[in-house]
Design a protein around this motif. Structure first.
Motif, PDB file in Angstrom:
ATOM      1  N   LYS A 172       4.500  -1.429 -28.724  1.00 52.19           N
ATOM      2  CA  LYS A 172       3.146  -1.972 -28.750  1.00 52.19           C
ATOM      3  C   LYS A 172       2.430  -1.436 -29.975  1.00 52.19           C
ATOM      4  O   LYS A 172       2.175  -0.249 -30.101  1.00 52.19           O
ATOM      5  N   THR A 173       2.126  -2.340 -30.898  1.00 44.09           N
ATOM      6  CA  THR A 173       1.503  -1.953 -32.155  1.00 44.09           C
ATOM      7  C   THR A 173       0.819  -3.159 -32.773  1.00 44.09           C
ATOM      8  O   THR A 173       1.179  -4.297 -32.492  1.00 44.09           O
ATOM      9  N   LYS A 209      12.568   5.497 -29.875  1.00 48.92           N
ATOM     10  CA  LYS A 209      13.188   5.584 -28.556  1.00 48.92           C
ATOM     11  C   LYS A 209      12.941   4.313 -27.751  1.00 48.92           C
ATOM     12  O   LYS A 209      13.851   3.772 -27.130  1.00 48.92           O
ATOM     13  N   ARG A 210      11.695   3.811 -27.785  1.00 43.92           N
ATOM     14  CA  ARG A 210      11.369   2.579 -27.060  1.00 43.92           C
ATOM     15  C   ARG A 210      12.211   1.415 -27.593  1.00 43.92           C
ATOM     16  O   ARG A 210      12.728   0.605 -26.828  1.00 43.92           O
ATOM     17  N   TYR A 211      12.371   1.346 -28.914  1.00 50.11           N
ATOM     18  CA  TYR A 211      13.195   0.282 -29.521  1.00 50.11           C
ATOM     19  C   TYR A 211      14.652   0.407 -29.066  1.00 50.11           C
ATOM     20  O   TYR A 211      15.273  -0.572 -28.654  1.00 50.11           O
ATOM     21  N   GLN A 253      11.140 -13.022 -36.688  1.00 50.01           N
ATOM     22  CA  GLN A 253      12.209 -12.043 -36.763  1.00 50.01           C
ATOM     23  C   GLN A 253      11.916 -10.954 -37.787  1.00 50.01           C
ATOM     24  O   GLN A 253      11.418 -11.223 -38.880  1.00 50.01           O
ATOM     25  N   VAL A 254      12.236  -9.706 -37.417  1.00 47.57           N
ATOM     26  CA  VAL A 254      12.036  -8.563 -38.310  1.00 47.57           C
ATOM     27  C   VAL A 254      13.264  -7.654 -38.250  1.00 47.57           C
ATOM     28  O   VAL A 254      14.076  -7.750 -37.343  1.00 47.57           O
ATOM     29  N   THR A 259       5.792 -10.124 -32.241  1.00 48.32           N
ATOM     30  CA  THR A 259       4.896 -10.976 -31.467  1.00 48.32           C
ATOM     31  C   THR A 259       3.492 -10.401 -31.578  1.00 48.32           C
ATOM     32  O   THR A 259       3.316  -9.276 -32.064  1.00 48.32           O
ATOM     33  N   PRO A 260       2.489 -11.113 -31.116  1.00 48.96           N
ATOM     34  CA  PRO A 260       1.138 -10.540 -31.143  1.00 48.96           C
ATOM     35  C   PRO A 260       1.019  -9.240 -30.339  1.00 48.96           C
ATOM     36  O   PRO A 260       0.176  -8.396 -30.637  1.00 48.96           O
ATOM     37  N   GLU A 261       1.898  -9.042 -29.346  1.00 49.04           N
ATOM     38  CA  GLU A 261       1.851  -7.831 -28.523  1.00 49.04           C
ATOM     39  C   GLU A 261       2.527  -6.641 -29.188  1.00 49.04           C
ATOM     40  O   GLU A 261       2.261  -5.500 -28.839  1.00 49.04           O
ATOM     41  N   GLY A 262       3.461  -6.898 -30.098  1.00 48.77           N
ATOM     42  CA  GLY A 262       4.188  -5.812 -30.746  1.00 48.77           C
ATOM     43  C   GLY A 262       5.556  -6.260 -31.217  1.00 48.77           C
ATOM     44  O   GLY A 262       5.794  -7.440 -31.436  1.00 48.77           O
ATOM     45  N   ILE A 263       6.466  -5.296 -31.327  1.00 48.68           N
ATOM     46  CA  ILE A 263       7.822  -5.570 -31.797  1.00 48.68           C
ATOM     47  C   ILE A 263       8.769  -5.505 -30.596  1.00 48.68           C
ATOM     48  O   ILE A 263       8.942  -4.446 -29.984  1.00 48.68           O
ATOM     49  N   LYS A 264       9.375  -6.626 -30.282  1.00 54.62           N
ATOM     50  CA  LYS A 264      10.318  -6.701 -29.170  1.00 54.62           C
ATOM     51  C   LYS A 264      11.708  -6.351 -29.684  1.00 54.62           C
ATOM     52  O   LYS A 264      12.184  -6.927 -30.660  1.00 54.62           O
ATOM     53  N   SER A 265      12.351  -5.408 -29.028  1.00 56.54           N
ATOM     54  CA  SER A 265      13.666  -4.950 -29.452  1.00 56.54           C
ATOM     55  C   SER A 265      14.731  -6.027 -29.269  1.00 56.54           C
ATOM     56  O   SER A 265      14.759  -6.717 -28.254  1.00 56.54           O
ATOM     57  N   ARG A 266      15.606  -6.118 -30.266  1.00 52.34           N
ATOM     58  CA  ARG A 266      16.819  -6.920 -30.157  1.00 52.34           C
ATOM     59  C   ARG A 266      18.019  -6.030 -30.432  1.00 52.34           C
ATOM     60  O   ARG A 266      19.043  -6.467 -30.931  1.00 52.34           O
ATOM     61  N   PHE A 267      17.851  -4.754 -30.097  1.00 52.99           N
ATOM     62  CA  PHE A 267      18.937  -3.794 -30.274  1.00 52.99           C
ATOM     63  C   PHE A 267      20.036  -4.144 -29.271  1.00 52.99           C
ATOM     64  O   PHE A 267      19.757  -4.346 -28.091  1.00 52.99           O
ATOM     65  N   PRO A 268      21.294  -4.229 -29.713  1.00 56.00           N
ATOM     66  CA  PRO A 268      22.375  -4.675 -28.835  1.00 56.00           C
ATOM     67  C   PRO A 268      22.519  -3.801 -27.583  1.00 56.00           C
ATOM     68  O   PRO A 268      22.520  -2.577 -27.669  1.00 56.00           O
ATOM     69  N   ARG A 269      22.658  -4.447 -26.448  1.00 56.34           N
ATOM     70  CA  ARG A 269      22.851  -3.710 -25.188  1.00 56.34           C
ATOM     71  C   ARG A 269      24.089  -2.825 -25.250  1.00 56.34           C
ATOM     72  O   ARG A 269      24.122  -1.746 -24.665  1.00 56.34           O
ATOM     73  N   SER A 270      25.097  -3.287 -25.954  1.00 61.17           N
ATOM     74  CA  SER A 270      26.346  -2.518 -26.038  1.00 61.17           C
ATOM     75  C   SER A 270      26.172  -1.193 -26.776  1.00 61.17           C
ATOM     76  O   SER A 270      27.018  -0.308 -26.663  1.00 61.17           O
ATOM     77  N   HIS A 271      25.077  -1.044 -27.532  1.00 66.82           N
ATOM     78  CA  HIS A 271      24.826   0.196 -28.270  1.00 66.82           C
ATOM     79  C   HIS A 271      23.830   1.108 -27.562  1.00 66.82           C
ATOM     80  O   HIS A 271      23.591   2.221 -28.007  1.00 66.82           O
ATOM     81  N   ARG A 272      23.225   0.629 -26.516  1.00 64.35           N
ATOM     82  CA  ARG A 272      22.249   1.452 -25.792  1.00 64.35           C
ATOM     83  C   ARG A 272      22.989   2.482 -24.945  1.00 64.35           C
ATOM     84  O   ARG A 272      24.047   2.218 -24.402  1.00 64.35           O
TER      85      ARG A 272
END
Length: 127
Positions: free
Chosen positions: A83-84, A74-76, A91-92, A107-120
């Motif tokens: 945060k993990t 959900k966060r993604y 890139q992942v 990143t060292p803080e976790g996985i930053k989403s690159r999920f397209p805004r158009s799909h949110r």
């Protein structure tokens, strides 16, 4: 070998790709002269786009992050940061229950989403 089945076109906005074979099953997914394959960052690196990752999913073998539960998913999907702790960098591709969901940035803080805004969407239901 994988890339030989596609035709690539570089534009000022990025790289687009389409099937090199008109009989290819992916043809219906390509519009105009292709879909967005990658976008060039200021650093000169190319960032694989989510739509391209879905088409190339059977060939992706590295830099996979598997969302551990529905909260991480959900966060993604909301465009946030998972945060993990992990050993990935850069890139992942993000998976959930064996399915590729999209791309992200480790990143060292976790996985930053690159999920397209158009799909949110405003409301996300996970079963």
């Amino acid at each position: 070998e994988v890339f030989e089945q596609f035709r690539f076109v570089q534009t000022p906005k990025g790289v687009y790709f389409s099937s090199s074979n008109p009989e290819e099953i992916y043809l219906s997914k390509f519009q105009r002269f292709g879909i967005n394959f990658a976008v060039e960052e200021k650093t000169g690196q190319f960032i694989l786009q989510t739509h391209a990752a879905h088409i190339l999913a059977p060939y992706i073998t590295k830099n996979k992050y598997v969302a551990e539960d529905s909260e991480q998913l959900k966060r993604y999907l909301e465009g946030g940061l998972i945060k993990t702790s992990h050993s990935l960098r850069g890139q992942v591709v993000v998976y959930y229950r064996g399915m590729l969901v999209g791309t992200g940035l480790a990143t060292p803080e976790g996985i930053k989403s690159r999920f397209p805004r158009s799909h949110r969407t405003q409301e996300i239901l996970i079963k």
